[in-house]
Design a protein around this motif. Structure first.
Motif, PDB file in Angstrom:
ATOM      1  N   HIS A  53       0.686  -1.366   0.057  1.00  0.00           N
ATOM      2  CA  HIS A  53      -0.040   0.071   0.030  1.00  0.00           C
ATOM      3  C   HIS A  53       0.776   1.284   0.085  1.00  0.00           C
ATOM      4  N   SER A  54       2.108   1.210   0.476  1.00  0.00           N
ATOM      5  CA  SER A  54       2.970   2.376   0.463  1.00  0.00           C
ATOM      6  C   SER A  54       3.297   2.613  -0.955  1.00  0.00           C
ATOM      7  N   LYS A  55       3.653   1.564  -1.666  1.00  0.00           N
ATOM      8  CA  LYS A  55       4.165   1.652  -3.233  1.00  0.00           C
ATOM      9  C   LYS A  55       3.099   2.184  -4.004  1.00  0.00           C
ATOM     10  N   ALA A  60       0.522   6.661  -6.850  1.00  0.00           N
ATOM     11  CA  ALA A  60      -0.729   7.419  -7.213  1.00  0.00           C
ATOM     12  C   ALA A  60      -0.417   8.890  -6.699  1.00  0.00           C
ATOM     13  N   GLY A  61       0.686   9.293  -6.033  1.00  0.00           N
ATOM     14  CA  GLY A  61       1.171  10.771  -5.971  1.00  0.00           C
ATOM     15  C   GLY A  61       1.104  11.278  -4.441  1.00  0.00           C
ATOM     16  N   GLU A  62       0.873  10.200  -3.622  1.00  0.00           N
ATOM     17  CA  GLU A  62       0.930  10.592  -2.305  1.00  0.00           C
ATOM     18  C   GLU A  62       2.153  10.831  -1.808  1.00  0.00           C
ATOM     19  N   THR A  63       2.248  11.921  -0.870  1.00  0.00           N
ATOM     20  CA  THR A  63       3.747  12.283  -0.363  1.00  0.00           C
ATOM     21  C   THR A  63       4.325  11.403   0.479  1.00  0.00           C
ATOM     22  N   GLU A  64       5.716  11.347   0.554  1.00  0.00           N
ATOM     23  CA  GLU A  64       6.392  10.435   1.593  1.00  0.00           C
ATOM     24  C   GLU A  64       6.000  11.135   3.050  1.00  0.00           C
TER      25      GLU A  64
END
Length: 152
Positions: A53-55, A60-64
């Motif tokens: 899910h982190s990948k 999908a553009g989520e920030t670190e």
């Protein structure tokens, strides 16, 4: 090393896969879905699901920053009120406290940000990722090999 390979038992998990895809194409926004999947997987300690899910979230553009700080969402300023309501709901459904696992006050607060259909979808999302976490933990599914979009 894995105890058993869930992919070899596709027929057994097919209904769960179908439910997962239906929820993910439903009324909730993809960014919220990814964050909820991450938060529940953090609570349950499922490395395979966290890796997956982190990948997917990053692809999908989520920030670190938002992914790294997710365990401290209550103190962080960069989550919306809708996201915060979803996290609180997800945590209650995952931890299921004795006597009053999902209090009326939490329902009232959450329903200010989600209509009935969205709340059903959010509840199904949380219960489904809890099932996936438990399957992968039981199987000792090894984290690290997942590629974004691999199963969808």
């Amino acid at each position: 090393m894995s105890r058993f390979n869930l992919q070899k038992h596709f027929a057994a998990v097919q209904p769960l896969l179908t439910l997962t895809k239906n929820i993910e194409s439903g009324s909730l926004e993809p960014a919220l879905i990814n964050l909820v999947l991450m938060r529940v997987s953090q609570i349950n300690g499922c490395a395979y699901c966290l890796d997956m899910h982190s990948k997917d979230a990053r692809a999908a553009g989520e920030t670190e920053q938002r992914l790294y700080v997710l365990p401290g969402w209550r103190e962080a300023p960069f989550y919306s009120e809708r996201e915060r309501a979803a996290f609180a709901w997800a945590e209650a459904l995952t931890r299921l406290a004795p006597n009053d696992p999902v209090p009326d006050a939490l329902y009232e607060a959450t329903s200010k940000h989600f209509n009935e259909k969205e709340l059903v979808d959010l509840t199904l999302l949380v219960t489904t990722i809890n099932t996936w976490n438990r399957l992968n933990l039981a199987a000792h599914t090894v984290a690290g090999g997942y590629k974004p979009g691999m199963f969808g």
